[in-house]
Write a protein that holds these residues in place. Sequence first.
Motif, PDB file in Angstrom:
ATOM      1  N   MET A   1       0.823  -1.208   0.000  1.00 21.30           N
ATOM      2  CA  MET A   1       0.000   0.000   0.000  1.00 21.30           C
ATOM      3  C   MET A   1       0.859   1.260   0.000  1.00 21.30           C
ATOM      4  N   GLU A   2       2.161   1.136  -0.256  1.00 21.85           N
ATOM      5  CA  GLU A   2       3.015   2.316  -0.180  1.00 21.85           C
ATOM      6  C   GLU A   2       2.763   3.323  -1.298  1.00 21.85           C
ATOM      7  N   HIS A   3       2.028   2.931  -2.324  1.00 23.89           N
ATOM      8  CA  HIS A   3       1.733   3.857  -3.413  1.00 23.89           C
ATOM      9  C   HIS A   3       0.321   4.434  -3.334  1.00 23.89           C
ATOM     10  N   PHE A   4      -0.320   4.256  -2.190  1.00 21.40           N
ATOM     11  CA  PHE A   4      -1.685   4.734  -2.027  1.00 21.40           C
ATOM     12  C   PHE A   4      -1.779   5.561  -0.753  1.00 21.40           C
ATOM     13  N   ARG A   5      -2.379   6.727  -0.887  1.00 24.20           N
ATOM     14  CA  ARG A   5      -2.528   7.633   0.255  1.00 24.20           C
ATOM     15  C   ARG A   5      -4.006   7.680   0.628  1.00 24.20           C
ATOM     16  N   LYS A   6      -4.307   7.404   1.894  1.00 19.27           N
ATOM     17  CA  LYS A   6      -5.684   7.470   2.368  1.00 19.27           C
ATOM     18  C   LYS A   6      -6.081   8.940   2.472  1.00 19.27           C
ATOM     19  N   ILE A   7      -7.263   9.270   1.967  1.00 17.17           N
ATOM     20  CA  ILE A   7      -7.720  10.660   1.983  1.00 17.17           C
ATOM     21  C   ILE A   7      -9.112  10.754   2.583  1.00 17.17           C
ATOM     22  N   ASN A   8      -9.523  11.980   2.871  1.00 12.52           N
ATOM     23  CA  ASN A   8     -10.808  12.255   3.496  1.00 12.52           C
ATOM     24  C   ASN A   8     -11.946  11.836   2.560  1.00 12.52           C
ATOM     25  N   TYR A   9     -12.698  10.848   2.974  1.00 15.46           N
ATOM     26  CA  TYR A   9     -13.750  10.267   2.148  1.00 15.46           C
ATOM     27  C   TYR A   9     -14.862  11.265   1.831  1.00 15.46           C
ATOM     28  N   ALA A  10     -15.362  11.949   2.823  1.00 15.05           N
ATOM     29  CA  ALA A  10     -16.501  12.860   2.624  1.00 15.05           C
ATOM     30  C   ALA A  10     -16.147  14.003   1.680  1.00 15.05           C
ATOM     31  N   HIS A  11     -14.961  14.550   1.821  1.00 16.19           N
ATOM     32  CA  HIS A  11     -14.548  15.697   1.009  1.00 16.19           C
ATOM     33  C   HIS A  11     -14.420  15.327  -0.463  1.00 16.19           C
ATOM     34  N   ILE A  12     -13.688  14.269  -0.765  1.00 19.02           N
ATOM     35  CA  ILE A  12     -13.448  13.908  -2.157  1.00 19.02           C
ATOM     36  C   ILE A  12     -14.682  13.283  -2.800  1.00 19.02           C
ATOM     37  N   LYS A  13     -15.513  12.619  -2.020  1.00 17.84           N
ATOM     38  CA  LYS A  13     -16.721  12.003  -2.566  1.00 17.84           C
ATOM     39  C   LYS A  13     -17.618  13.059  -3.210  1.00 17.84           C
ATOM     40  N   GLU A  14     -17.799  14.178  -2.552  1.00 15.66           N
ATOM     41  CA  GLU A  14     -18.635  15.249  -3.103  1.00 15.66           C
ATOM     42  C   GLU A  14     -18.038  15.803  -4.398  1.00 15.66           C
ATOM     43  N   TYR A  15     -16.723  15.981  -4.432  1.00 18.29           N
ATOM     44  CA  TYR A  15     -16.079  16.494  -5.632  1.00 18.29           C
ATOM     45  C   TYR A  15     -16.227  15.504  -6.789  1.00 18.29           C
ATOM     46  N   ILE A  16     -16.083  14.218  -6.512  1.00 19.94           N
ATOM     47  CA  ILE A  16     -16.213  13.211  -7.563  1.00 19.94           C
ATOM     48  C   ILE A  16     -17.646  13.136  -8.073  1.00 19.94           C
ATOM     49  N   LEU A  17     -18.624  13.262  -7.187  1.00 17.92           N
ATOM     50  CA  LEU A  17     -20.023  13.285  -7.630  1.00 17.92           C
ATOM     51  C   LEU A  17     -20.278  14.457  -8.567  1.00 17.92           C
ATOM     52  N   GLN A  18     -19.748  15.623  -8.227  1.00 19.73           N
ATOM     53  CA  GLN A  18     -19.907  16.801  -9.079  1.00 19.73           C
ATOM     54  C   GLN A  18     -19.217  16.593 -10.427  1.00 19.73           C
ATOM     55  N   VAL A  42       1.345   5.171 -14.875  1.00 16.39           N
ATOM     56  CA  VAL A  42       0.781   4.393 -13.776  1.00 16.39           C
ATOM     57  C   VAL A  42       1.259   2.951 -13.899  1.00 16.39           C
ATOM     58  N   ASN A  43       1.762   2.398 -12.815  1.00 19.75           N
ATOM     59  CA  ASN A  43       2.238   1.024 -12.771  1.00 19.75           C
ATOM     60  C   ASN A  43       1.040   0.100 -12.524  1.00 19.75           C
ATOM     61  N   ASP A  45       0.889  -3.063 -12.110  1.00 23.23           N
ATOM     62  CA  ASP A  45       1.091  -4.073 -11.064  1.00 23.23           C
ATOM     63  C   ASP A  45       0.671  -3.528  -9.705  1.00 23.23           C
ATOM     64  N   GLN A  46       0.904  -2.253  -9.461  1.00 21.17           N
ATOM     65  CA  GLN A  46       0.487  -1.640  -8.202  1.00 21.17           C
ATOM     66  C   GLN A  46      -1.031  -1.543  -8.138  1.00 21.17           C
ATOM     67  N   ILE A  47      -1.662  -1.317  -9.277  1.00 21.40           N
ATOM     68  CA  ILE A  47      -3.126  -1.242  -9.328  1.00 21.40           C
ATOM     69  C   ILE A  47      -3.723  -2.617  -9.030  1.00 21.40           C
ATOM     70  N   LYS A  48      -3.146  -3.660  -9.618  1.00 22.15           N
ATOM     71  CA  LYS A  48      -3.632  -5.014  -9.338  1.00 22.15           C
ATOM     72  C   LYS A  48      -3.480  -5.353  -7.864  1.00 22.15           C
ATOM     73  N   ALA A  49      -2.417  -4.855  -7.240  1.00 22.42           N
ATOM     74  CA  ALA A  49      -2.155  -5.162  -5.831  1.00 22.42           C
ATOM     75  C   ALA A  49      -3.254  -4.607  -4.922  1.00 22.42           C
ATOM     76  N   ILE A  50      -3.766  -3.407  -5.198  1.00 16.97           N
ATOM     77  CA  ILE A  50      -4.807  -2.843  -4.330  1.00 16.97           C
ATOM     78  C   ILE A  50      -6.106  -3.631  -4.489  1.00 16.97           C
ATOM     79  N   TYR A  51      -6.376  -4.131  -5.677  1.00 17.56           N
ATOM     80  CA  TYR A  51      -7.576  -4.960  -5.863  1.00 17.56           C
ATOM     81  C   TYR A  51      -7.447  -6.276  -5.111  1.00 17.56           C
ATOM     82  N   ARG A  52      -6.254  -6.865  -5.123  1.00 19.32           N
ATOM     83  CA  ARG A  52      -6.049  -8.109  -4.372  1.00 19.32           C
ATOM     84  C   ARG A  52      -6.179  -7.868  -2.880  1.00 19.32           C
TER      85      ARG A  52
END
Length: 90
Positions: A1-18, A42-43, A45-52
């Motif tokens: 998970m070193e290539h993924f940063r956890k972010i504020n769910y509520a804040h970004i969710k509204e922006y993505i909906l818009q 974008v690598n 292999d790193q994307i596959k890793a988060i799905y696994r």
Amino acid sequence: MEHFRKINYAHIKEYILQSSRSGKTLHLSDFDAKFWLHHEKVNLDQIKAIYRLLGNIQNVIIPSGDYKGLYFFSERENVFYKYESTAVTV
């Protein structure tokens, strides 16, 4: 998970909906997303890793703007991660 940063769910969710309502988002299954992924180096292999690791998650790409990036989220678990091409240290 070193290539993924956890972010504020509520804040970004509204922006993505818009962004989705205005047609400014992509998903990994979209044809144009392949060009964006290549351009951003974008690598996959790193994307596959988060799905696994997380299993049933969704993805969205915001191709431009202040929140440009590749995001993975689970509404059921209220978690949101942003992909970073370089390893994130916390």
